[in-house]
Motif scaffolding. Structure first.
Motif, mmCIF file in Angstrom:
data_model
loop_
_atom_site.group_PDB
_atom_site.id
_atom_site.type_symbol
_atom_site.label_atom_id
_atom_site.label_comp_id
_atom_site.label_asym_id
_atom_site.label_seq_id
_atom_site.Cartn_x
_atom_site.Cartn_y
_atom_site.Cartn_z
ATOM 1 N N VAL A 422 0.844 -1.203 0.000
ATOM 2 C CA VAL A 422 0.000 0.000 0.000
ATOM 3 C C VAL A 422 0.877 1.250 0.000
ATOM 4 O O VAL A 422 0.581 2.241 -0.681
ATOM 5 C CB VAL A 422 -0.947 -0.009 1.227
ATOM 6 N N GLY A 423 1.977 1.208 0.745
ATOM 7 C CA GLY A 423 2.885 2.349 0.790
ATOM 8 C C GLY A 423 3.572 2.626 -0.533
ATOM 9 O O GLY A 423 4.050 3.755 -0.775
ATOM 10 N N GLN A 424 3.648 1.613 -1.408
ATOM 11 C CA GLN A 424 4.300 1.780 -2.710
ATOM 12 C C GLN A 424 3.292 1.970 -3.836
ATOM 13 O O GLN A 424 3.649 1.945 -5.016
ATOM 14 C CB GLN A 424 5.191 0.564 -2.997
ATOM 15 N N SER A 425 2.024 2.157 -3.472
ATOM 16 C CA SER A 425 0.986 2.439 -4.464
ATOM 17 C C SER A 425 1.260 3.772 -5.134
ATOM 18 O O SER A 425 1.493 4.789 -4.462
ATOM 19 C CB SER A 425 -0.383 2.465 -3.779
ATOM 20 N N GLY A 426 1.258 3.781 -6.449
ATOM 21 C CA GLY A 426 1.511 5.008 -7.195
ATOM 22 C C GLY A 426 2.973 5.214 -7.542
ATOM 23 O O GLY A 426 3.299 6.057 -8.381
ATOM 24 N N THR A 427 3.856 4.449 -6.895
ATOM 25 C CA THR A 427 5.282 4.518 -7.233
ATOM 26 C C THR A 427 5.711 3.208 -7.893
ATOM 27 O O THR A 427 5.988 3.155 -9.084
ATOM 28 C CB THR A 427 6.139 4.803 -5.979
ATOM 29 N N VAL A 428 5.738 2.153 -7.094
ATOM 30 C CA VAL A 428 6.080 0.845 -7.656
ATOM 31 C C VAL A 428 4.873 0.196 -8.330
ATOM 32 O O VAL A 428 4.993 -0.416 -9.397
ATOM 33 C CB VAL A 428 6.626 -0.088 -6.545
ATOM 34 N N PHE A 429 3.688 0.355 -7.727
ATOM 35 C CA PHE A 429 2.514 -0.387 -8.190
ATOM 36 C C PHE A 429 1.379 0.527 -8.660
ATOM 37 O O PHE A 429 1.245 1.665 -8.201
ATOM 38 C CB PHE A 429 1.999 -1.279 -7.062
ATOM 39 N N ASP A 430 0.567 -0.037 -9.564
ATOM 40 C CA ASP A 430 -0.633 0.631 -10.063
ATOM 41 C C ASP A 430 -1.635 0.772 -8.919
ATOM 42 O O ASP A 430 -2.038 -0.221 -8.301
ATOM 43 C CB ASP A 430 -1.223 -0.217 -11.198
ATOM 44 N N PRO A 431 -2.081 1.989 -8.615
ATOM 45 C CA PRO A 431 -2.994 2.202 -7.476
ATOM 46 C C PRO A 431 -4.294 1.414 -7.581
ATOM 47 O O PRO A 431 -4.820 0.940 -6.558
ATOM 48 C CB PRO A 431 -3.256 3.706 -7.505
#
Length: 447
Positions: A422-431
């Protein structure tokens, strides 16, 4: 708490960590709030013992629940009788297996659910086959085949065995052909027991076509699958069958295999070898691949992906790390040990694509494999793609891959991993994918 322990037990059972599954289901039983919950947890515990080939223990737990069968809801009656049917069949009590299967069908009907009908008709067919009543065996297995569609690959070889026993070789070949056609549509998303049954049946076809070496390869592959899921009695049966293959002369009733593509069977075996070659990288890779497919299916369903996309995603989930088998083990197990090692590691998606092209997989699947380590913000590898440049299904696989790798390889706690993702949503992963993934673990609206 009972439901929590039950879910943990199911997860460990899926990973074939049966001893831990037993521990979790036992805890669930001690926290049961009502008779239905108690029955469900005991039946799940019995199922695990059955997968461990501890049939007497499995039967003992089922018998305990059966004492209260009249107090159970129709749904739990159905579950209990379904498992009793299976254990009676394994213990050679085929009449009892038939009786329990019929009663289970009635109970599920009363509960207005037909999810297990195909398996129950399959149990009926297998019991009648063992009793030598091939007409009824054929009838019930055909019903099971119709009900399951393409979802239960194991029913085709089971019906094929009935045809071979009756000397109807052409019909047996037709079952083999249909099974192979179907298995390519979503290869390796099937249960390992079903794949073992298919390999065993194809071994019989190869044997009766005087292709002994191919028959041995298929029997060995079936043995691998049975071993991986702890079905040691089946494993031992195959050991005897392989000895028979090596010692006996060709059968007198040879099959004309011209209608069956043995090159297709060889390709099928090669693809299974791809999976097995990944599994020898590390002792936990087999569990990782199985769990990755499991959560890939769950997330694909939550995202309402088309059947084609789901099948493509499952194939990519199984094959995406094939390129790692071409790298040194030190690089694979510790890619961050040096900048040079990580540069080599970053090429494994491209290596996977190159190596998988020899199996003529569709380019859309290779595209998922190529992109599954790309990050949403462009910081991933091997190409540094970002957002919409990354194949959408690769963005789905990336989230599942991170979760499963953390669980299986790093042994992190579930809550810590979800927090990290969840903390990497929008950076590593598609939200949008992260949001759907997080909802998989919500119970009654609570995260």
């Amino acid at each position: 708490m009972g439901e929590l322990y039950n879910e943990l037990g199911k997860a460990y059972s899926f990973l074939t960590d049966y001893r831990e599954a037993v521990s979790q289901f036992t805890k669930a039983i001690s926290h049961a709030l009502d008779r239905d919950g108690w029955a469900k947890y005991n039946v799940n515990l019995a199922y695990v013992y059955r997968r461990m080939s501890e049939f007497d223990t499995s039967y003992r737990y089922l018998s305990l629940v059966y004492e209260f069968v009249e107090e159970l809801s129709p749904l739990q009656q159905g579950h209990l009788l379904l498992n009793l049917s299976a254990i009676h069949g394994l213990n050679g009590f085929y009449e009892q297996a038939i009786d329990c299967a019929r009663r289970s069908l009635d109970a599920y009907s009363a509960a207005n659910t037909h999810h297990y009908d195909a398996r129950l008709y399959g149990n009926l067919g297998l019991a009648y086959r063992e009793l030598g009543n091939y007409d009824k065996a054929e009838r019930y297995l055909e019903i099971a085949m119709q009900l399951s569609g393409d979802r239960w690959i194991g029913v085709f070889p089971e019906l094929g065995f009935v045809y071979l026993l009756q000397g109807e070789l052409d019909k047996g070949l037709a079952c083999a052909q249909r099974a192979l056609r179907i298995v390519w549509s979503s290869l390796i998303s099937y249960d390992k027991e079903d794949l073992a049954i298919l390999c065993r049946f194809l071994a019989q076809i190869a044997k009766q076509s005087n292709k002994t070496q191919l028959a041995i390869r298929l029997a060995e592959k079936a043995q691998v699958f049975y071993g991986q899921i702890g079905m040691w009695r089946k494993w031992q049966d195959l050991d005897s069958e392989m000895t028979d293959l090596l010692q006996n002369s060709p059968p007198s009733n040879l099959i004309d295999g011209s209608a069956l593509s043995f090159s297709e069977i060889s390709t099928f075996l090669n693809c299974l070898d791809v999976v097995n070659s990944q599994e020898i990288i590390h002792k936990n890779i087999s569990n990782l691949l199985d769990m990755r497919v499991h959560y890939t299916k769950l997330l694909a369903t939550a995202l309402r992906l088309s059947e084609q996309d789901q099948n493509d995603l499952v194939l990519a989930a199984r094959f995406s790390d094939y390129g790692l088998t071409a790298l040194e083990s030190e690089v694979v197990l510790n890619p961050h040990r040096s900048p040079q090692a990580f540069e080599q590691y970053k090429q494994h998606p491209n290596l996977s694509v190159l190596m998988l092209r020899t199996f003529n997989l569709p380019e859309r699947i290779l595209d998922i494999v190529a992109d599954h380590h790309e990050n949403y913000d462009g910081t991933g590898f091997p190409m540094g793609k970002k957002q919409g440049e990354i194949h959408y299904l690769a963005r789905v696989l990336a989230v599942v891959d991170k979760y499963v790798s953390r669980v299986v390889m790093d042994e992190m706690r579930h809550s810590e991993i979800v927090k990290e993702i969840v903390g990497q949503s929008g950076t590593v992963f598609d939200p949008t994918v992260v949001s759907a993934f997080r909802k998989l673990f919500e119970i009654d609206g609570m995260p």
